[in-house]
Design a protein around this motif. Sequence first.
Motif, PDB file in Angstrom:
ATOM      1  N   GLY A  18      -4.851  -2.676  -1.911  1.00 35.56           N
ATOM      2  CA  GLY A  18      -3.454  -3.104  -1.854  1.00 35.56           C
ATOM      3  C   GLY A  18      -2.695  -2.469  -0.711  1.00 35.56           C
ATOM      4  N   ASN A  19      -3.407  -1.812   0.217  1.00 38.39           N
ATOM      5  CA  ASN A  19      -2.723  -1.118   1.317  1.00 38.39           C
ATOM      6  C   ASN A  19      -2.750  -1.871   2.644  1.00 38.39           C
ATOM      7  OD1 ASN A  19      -1.732   1.197   0.025  1.00 38.39           O
ATOM      8  ND2 ASN A  19      -3.786   2.078  -0.013  1.00 38.39           N
ATOM      9  N   TYR A  20      -3.247  -3.099   2.602  1.00 41.78           N
ATOM     10  CA  TYR A  20      -3.247  -3.907   3.824  1.00 41.78           C
ATOM     11  C   TYR A  20      -1.808  -4.237   4.191  1.00 41.78           C
ATOM     12  CZ  TYR A  20      -4.438  -7.617   7.114  1.00 41.78           C
ATOM     13  OH  TYR A  20      -4.552  -8.395   8.234  1.00 41.78           O
ATOM     14  N   ARG A  21      -1.519  -4.250   5.497  1.00 37.74           N
ATOM     15  CA  ARG A  21      -0.137  -4.455   5.936  1.00 37.74           C
ATOM     16  C   ARG A  21       0.089  -5.877   6.447  1.00 37.74           C
ATOM     17  NH1 ARG A  21       2.361   1.008   8.048  1.00 37.74           N
ATOM     18  NH2 ARG A  21       1.950   2.116   6.115  1.00 37.74           N
ATOM     19  N   VAL A 333      13.727   2.391  -4.091  1.00 38.03           N
ATOM     20  CA  VAL A 333      13.432   1.969  -5.469  1.00 38.03           C
ATOM     21  C   VAL A 333      11.927   2.148  -5.655  1.00 38.03           C
ATOM     22  CG1 VAL A 333      13.379   0.011  -7.067  1.00 38.03           C
ATOM     23  CG2 VAL A 333      15.400   0.410  -5.633  1.00 38.03           C
ATOM     24  N   MET A 334      11.571   3.140  -6.487  1.00 35.43           N
ATOM     25  CA  MET A 334      10.166   3.526  -6.607  1.00 35.43           C
ATOM     26  C   MET A 334       9.424   2.552  -7.517  1.00 35.43           C
ATOM     27  SD  MET A 334      10.461   6.179  -4.745  1.00 35.43           S
ATOM     28  CE  MET A 334       8.975   7.139  -4.935  1.00 35.43           C
ATOM     29  N   ILE A 335       8.297   2.033  -7.046  1.00 31.53           N
ATOM     30  CA  ILE A 335       7.465   1.144  -7.856  1.00 31.53           C
ATOM     31  C   ILE A 335       6.157   1.848  -8.233  1.00 31.53           C
ATOM     32  CG2 ILE A 335       6.493  -1.180  -8.013  1.00 31.53           C
ATOM     33  CD1 ILE A 335       9.539  -1.161  -7.546  1.00 31.53           C
ATOM     34  N   LYS A 336       5.679   2.705  -7.344  1.00 31.63           N
ATOM     35  CA  LYS A 336       4.548   3.597  -7.627  1.00 31.63           C
ATOM     36  C   LYS A 336       3.223   2.881  -7.804  1.00 31.63           C
ATOM     37  CE  LYS A 336       7.725   6.924  -9.729  1.00 31.63           C
ATOM     38  NZ  LYS A 336       8.162   7.613 -10.934  1.00 31.63           N
ATOM     39  N   ASP A 337       3.109   1.728  -7.189  1.00 38.35           N
ATOM     40  CA  ASP A 337       1.849   0.991  -7.225  1.00 38.35           C
ATOM     41  C   ASP A 337       1.888   0.000  -6.061  1.00 38.35           C
ATOM     42  OD1 ASP A 337      -0.537  -0.186  -9.117  1.00 38.35           O
ATOM     43  OD2 ASP A 337       0.567  -1.784  -8.083  1.00 38.35           O
ATOM     44  N   PRO A 338       0.872   0.019  -5.188  1.00 35.39           N
ATOM     45  CA  PRO A 338       0.952  -0.811  -3.978  1.00 35.39           C
ATOM     46  C   PRO A 338       0.918  -2.306  -4.282  1.00 35.39           C
ATOM     47  CG  PRO A 338      -1.212   0.250  -4.130  1.00 35.39           C
ATOM     48  CD  PRO A 338      -0.362   0.826  -5.222  1.00 35.39           C
ATOM     49  N   ASN A 360       4.001   1.347   1.786  1.00 37.57           N
ATOM     50  CA  ASN A 360       2.770   1.826   1.158  1.00 37.57           C
ATOM     51  C   ASN A 360       2.142   2.958   1.972  1.00 37.57           C
ATOM     52  OD1 ASN A 360       1.727   0.420   3.342  1.00 37.57           O
ATOM     53  ND2 ASN A 360       0.821  -1.223   2.126  1.00 37.57           N
ATOM     54  N   TYR A 361       0.992   3.425   1.515  1.00 40.65           N
ATOM     55  CA  TYR A 361       0.229   4.457   2.213  1.00 40.65           C
ATOM     56  C   TYR A 361      -0.229   3.915   3.565  1.00 40.65           C
ATOM     57  CZ  TYR A 361      -3.626   7.653   3.128  1.00 40.65           C
ATOM     58  OH  TYR A 361      -4.453   8.554   3.713  1.00 40.65           O
ATOM     59  N   PRO A 362      -0.237   4.687   4.669  1.00 36.31           N
ATOM     60  CA  PRO A 362       0.044   6.126   4.736  1.00 36.31           C
ATOM     61  C   PRO A 362       1.487   6.489   5.050  1.00 36.31           C
ATOM     62  CG  PRO A 362      -0.872   5.419   6.838  1.00 36.31           C
ATOM     63  CD  PRO A 362      -0.748   4.181   5.977  1.00 36.31           C
ATOM     64  N   THR A 363       2.399   5.514   5.050  1.00 29.76           N
ATOM     65  CA  THR A 363       3.804   5.853   5.305  1.00 29.76           C
ATOM     66  C   THR A 363       4.324   6.776   4.204  1.00 29.76           C
ATOM     67  OG1 THR A 363       4.036   3.675   6.316  1.00 29.76           O
ATOM     68  CG2 THR A 363       6.067   4.845   5.814  1.00 29.76           C
ATOM     69  N   VAL A 364       3.912   6.521   2.972  1.00 30.28           N
ATOM     70  CA  VAL A 364       4.255   7.404   1.841  1.00 30.28           C
ATOM     71  C   VAL A 364       2.942   7.748   1.118  1.00 30.28           C
ATOM     72  CG1 VAL A 364       6.590   6.472   1.525  1.00 30.28           C
ATOM     73  CG2 VAL A 364       4.666   5.431   0.302  1.00 30.28           C
ATOM     74  N   PRO A 365       2.919   8.852   0.345  1.00 29.32           N
ATOM     75  CA  PRO A 365       1.698   9.195  -0.393  1.00 29.32           C
ATOM     76  C   PRO A 365       1.336   8.095  -1.397  1.00 29.32           C
ATOM     77  CG  PRO A 365       3.231  11.053  -0.374  1.00 29.32           C
ATOM     78  CD  PRO A 365       3.977   9.868   0.180  1.00 29.32           C
ATOM     79  N   LYS A 366       0.028   7.945  -1.653  1.00 29.06           N
ATOM     80  CA  LYS A 366      -0.416   6.974  -2.665  1.00 29.06           C
ATOM     81  C   LYS A 366       0.243   7.294  -4.003  1.00 29.06           C
ATOM     82  CE  LYS A 366      -4.703   5.687  -0.444  1.00 29.06           C
ATOM     83  NZ  LYS A 366      -6.142   5.872  -0.256  1.00 29.06           N
ATOM     84  N   GLY A 367       0.622   6.243  -4.738  1.00 27.26           N
ATOM     85  CA  GLY A 367       1.277   6.450  -6.030  1.00 27.26           C
ATOM     86  C   GLY A 367       2.793   6.595  -5.915  1.00 27.26           C
ATOM     87  N   THR A 368       3.319   6.570  -4.673  1.00 27.11           N
ATOM     88  CA  THR A 368       4.789   6.629  -4.508  1.00 27.11           C
ATOM     89  C   THR A 368       5.281   5.393  -3.740  1.00 27.11           C
ATOM     90  OG1 THR A 368       4.875   7.799  -2.379  1.00 27.11           O
ATOM     91  CG2 THR A 368       4.640   9.161  -4.359  1.00 27.11           C
ATOM     92  N   GLU A 369       4.524   4.291  -3.864  1.00 24.30           N
ATOM     93  CA  GLU A 369       4.915   3.070  -3.163  1.00 24.30           C
ATOM     94  C   GLU A 369       6.298   2.629  -3.634  1.00 24.30           C
ATOM     95  OE1 GLU A 369       2.008   3.579  -4.679  1.00 24.30           O
ATOM     96  OE2 GLU A 369       0.567   3.560  -3.038  1.00 24.30           O
TER      97      GLU A 369
END
Length: 405
Positions: A18-21, A333-338, A360-369
């Motif tokens: 889910g980290n594809y841009r 607004v934190m969703i915490k899932d990519p 998403n990652y790597p702009t923010v740590p995984k789990g803080t999307e």
Amino acid sequence: MNFDALFQAQIDALKSDGNYRYFAELERKCGKFPHAANHQDDGEVRDVTVWCSNDYLGMGQNPLVIDAMCEAVQRTGTGAGGTRNISGTNHDHLLLERELADLHGKEAALLFTSGYVSNWAALSTLGSRLDGCIILSDSGNHASMIEGIRHARAQKVIWNHNDVADLEAKLAALPANAPKIVAFESVYSMDGDIAPIRQIVEVAEKYGAMTYLDEVHAVGLYGPRGGGIAEREGLMDRITLIEGTLGKAFGVVGGYITGSAALCDFIRSFASGFIFTTALPPAVAAAARASIMHLKSSSDERHHQREQVAKLRAGLDRAGIPHLMNDSHIVPVMIKDPVKTKMLADHLMNEWGIYVQPINYPTVPKGTERLRFTPSPLHTDADIDHLVVALTSLWKQCAIAHAVA
Ligand SMILES: *Cc1c(COP(=O)(O)O)cnc(C)c1O
């Protein structure tokens, strides 16, 4: 060797995480910001409201800035004509550097092609040229600072984000006579939190360290003249080096550092990222200078931005949509899932004409999307209401817990 297969395998891995841009293809419309055209894959073009721009004050369409750029293009042509060293230093560059030095109350300033390059070039030059230098880097620092520090190949110490006690403990453990640099930001762009600059400066002074402050998300936006958080707090003269961008609140492009004449001359003389690249077009420098000069004397944009930020926060609160509290203009607004973050962003775009890029990652740590909203003075109350209604509807559909983040 099938190189494309090697490339594709890594791209596929991003997609399955889910980290594809995916980039939205926008066509900005001068005078219409924050509205823009969105060109879609099927060729359709739709009007969208941009909610994630770093053109924080809409200066990219300010008539004074546009006029300055057009005037300079007519006067000087399109490009700079060379690197700063070989025929590329134009009068407009020097005017802008003087303006920047004045903005931050420093002796000198030095322009770069971007804020990324300014951090990369300045930190790598300082770290590699100062004998025995140790760089103390906040754990939340931007990729451009991290890359500059890495390239310096100097000793690096990472201190916990905004944690002055941890910084002090780490400074105290280092040899007293080594040159030390404390590198940090004022406004952190993804959480929107603000560094305790005064305490950091006090600790750095106590241990004889120089301070390197990235004000990229604060210049133009904070302080009576838009000099940033350090200006607002009356601390500019105690920061050794202030770095900023011309591409966010100032609405143009380019980066810079400001500091003492000796410091800027040193970076000018040794930084590969300054020396070996074509200077910014003079017209870009002229436009940036017009933007800075305007925001030095006008606080209307800053005030109205703050009002719209407060209105969005209040609207989200009323709707029970959790958002990260901070003292800046950034509303995460934190969703915490990519995957969920992307799904929400797609719905906003397709059903509501609202463009917010999933972070998403790597702009923010995984789990803080998250979705990161940046209200500007040009977002109307109706734009804000529309966004809150859209999010409220999606929140119900997606069954995301109404909890405070
Ligand atoms: C965007 C950014 C930069 C880079 O600035 P550009 O002018 O966009 O290259 C540097 N530092 C931080 C904290 C940023 O967010």
